[in-house]
Design a protein around this motif. Sequence first.
Motif, mmCIF file in Angstrom:
data_model
loop_
_atom_site.group_PDB
_atom_site.id
_atom_site.type_symbol
_atom_site.label_atom_id
_atom_site.label_comp_id
_atom_site.label_asym_id
_atom_site.label_seq_id
_atom_site.Cartn_x
_atom_site.Cartn_y
_atom_site.Cartn_z
ATOM 1 N N LYS A 44 42.516 51.718 6.791
ATOM 2 C CA LYS A 44 42.052 51.207 5.506
ATOM 3 C C LYS A 44 42.137 49.686 5.473
ATOM 4 O O LYS A 44 41.346 49.014 4.815
ATOM 5 C CB LYS A 44 42.897 51.785 4.376
ATOM 6 C CG LYS A 44 42.628 53.256 4.098
ATOM 7 C CD LYS A 44 43.429 53.730 2.890
ATOM 8 C CE LYS A 44 43.141 55.188 2.581
ATOM 9 N NZ LYS A 44 43.903 55.658 1.394
ATOM 10 N N GLY A 47 39.038 48.490 6.619
ATOM 11 C CA GLY A 47 37.900 49.163 6.012
ATOM 12 C C GLY A 47 37.066 49.937 6.998
ATOM 13 O O GLY A 47 35.834 49.952 6.905
ATOM 14 N N GLN A 48 37.710 50.565 7.974
ATOM 15 C CA GLN A 48 36.976 51.245 9.036
ATOM 16 C C GLN A 48 36.544 52.645 8.605
ATOM 17 O O GLN A 48 37.362 53.544 8.438
ATOM 18 C CB GLN A 48 37.836 51.322 10.310
ATOM 19 C CG GLN A 48 38.056 49.958 10.953
ATOM 20 C CD GLN A 48 39.051 50.020 12.095
ATOM 21 O OE1 GLN A 48 39.988 50.808 12.083
ATOM 22 N NE2 GLN A 48 38.865 49.171 13.089
ATOM 23 N N ASN A 49 35.245 52.791 8.428
ATOM 24 C CA ASN A 49 34.627 54.090 8.209
ATOM 25 C C ASN A 49 33.430 54.148 9.143
ATOM 26 O O ASN A 49 32.442 53.441 8.932
ATOM 27 C CB ASN A 49 34.178 54.257 6.748
ATOM 28 C CG ASN A 49 35.345 54.217 5.776
ATOM 29 O OD1 ASN A 49 35.662 53.174 5.226
ATOM 30 N ND2 ASN A 49 35.975 55.358 5.575
ATOM 31 N N PRO A 147 32.977 46.193 5.451
ATOM 32 C CA PRO A 147 34.015 46.738 4.566
ATOM 33 C C PRO A 147 34.116 45.938 3.280
ATOM 34 O O PRO A 147 33.840 44.737 3.241
ATOM 35 C CB PRO A 147 35.293 46.612 5.401
ATOM 36 C CG PRO A 147 35.009 45.531 6.387
ATOM 37 C CD PRO A 147 33.539 45.605 6.674
ATOM 38 N N TYR A 148 34.544 46.615 2.224
ATOM 39 C CA TYR A 148 34.584 46.025 0.883
ATOM 40 C C TYR A 148 35.369 44.723 0.835
ATOM 41 O O TYR A 148 34.926 43.749 0.231
ATOM 42 C CB TYR A 148 35.197 47.049 -0.091
ATOM 43 C CG TYR A 148 35.540 46.495 -1.448
ATOM 44 C CD1 TYR A 148 34.537 46.177 -2.353
ATOM 45 C CD2 TYR A 148 36.865 46.272 -1.829
ATOM 46 C CE1 TYR A 148 34.838 45.660 -3.605
ATOM 47 C CE2 TYR A 148 37.173 45.755 -3.078
ATOM 48 C CZ TYR A 148 36.148 45.455 -3.964
ATOM 49 O OH TYR A 148 36.449 44.939 -5.190
ATOM 50 N N GLN A 173 30.033 48.829 -0.066
ATOM 51 C CA GLN A 173 30.386 49.693 -1.182
ATOM 52 C C GLN A 173 29.357 49.495 -2.294
ATOM 53 O O GLN A 173 28.900 48.378 -2.560
ATOM 54 C CB GLN A 173 31.788 49.344 -1.672
ATOM 55 C CG GLN A 173 32.294 50.230 -2.802
ATOM 56 C CD GLN A 173 33.717 49.891 -3.191
ATOM 57 O OE1 GLN A 173 34.456 49.323 -2.395
ATOM 58 N NE2 GLN A 173 34.104 50.217 -4.401
ATOM 59 N N SER A 221 28.108 54.154 -0.924
ATOM 60 C CA SER A 221 27.708 52.890 -0.317
ATOM 61 C C SER A 221 26.265 52.575 -0.680
ATOM 62 O O SER A 221 25.501 53.453 -1.086
ATOM 63 C CB SER A 221 27.855 52.958 1.207
ATOM 64 O OG SER A 221 29.208 53.165 1.578
#
Length: 305
Positions: A44, A47-49, A147-148, A173, A221
């Motif tokens: 987190k 912001g790793q997705n 990432p946000y 996001q 997103s």
Amino acid sequence: MSTTEPDAPDATTPAAAPPAASDALLGPADVRELATALGVRPTKQRGQNFVIDANTVRRIVRTAEVRPDDVVVEIGPGLGSLTLALLEAADRVTAVEIDDTLAAALPATIEARMPTRAGRFSLVHSDALRVRELPGPAPTALVANLPYNVAVPVLLHMLEHFPTIERTLIMVQAEVADRLAAAPGNKVYGVPSVKANWYADVKRAGAIGRTVFWPAPNVDSGLVSLVRRKEPVRTTADRTEVFAVVDAAFAQRRKTLRAALSGWAGSAPAAEAALVAAGVSPQARGESLTVEEFARIAESKGAGA
């Protein structure tokens, strides 16, 4: 900043037989297998997705209007899902990755899955906010899943330092996408909206669901398209002067500009004089102003002194 070329894959990266061209992109099983082999657990903090859907990354590339002659810079390539799709469409791709493990593994992934395009790929192992030069030809496009927590600073940094970037498409996001693309008068219009408009024409370019990511985020997103202005904002003020007005106006966004800009101008009467000289009502609020109006205010500082 260090650069890594694809002809020297990291020896610790798991080898893989080159897939058929139609299978070159990463699917859900490929992403999880790579992550497991590398001991990568999405964090987190960064912001790793990771995108696990090939159709989604191809859609991003189409929406970005990536052309065969484009030199694309990608921020935060992760395991390479979007990188591979960009390599299918662009002339060259340079990826900027801060994570040590991901940066070490990505060149080998490109070599294994898309060997005929590996020579068109470069990696910069660095924090994107520190990057001020890139290897190879100047970039013409920026495409990234950001990432946000760093999306807006990274976007503005890249637009400032790489003026050759003509087209940008970022996935962020949904809330950030709304803020970047908001027009004056919108309740979420603010500092990101104005500063992005300094560089480009900005618009929402689509929505992305949660299920195409691993791990699935708890927010939706959105895609944001930015096309660099053909003509910069006409002003005798420079970027830092204009941005100082923007920051001051939104630091106290509920206040009138006469009050919000008093610190910037030196006093409330001085702020009022600057606003009147710029043709802006002292009773207006920052959320109603265009970037051109902020520029006029920056030009008029000291009016009536």
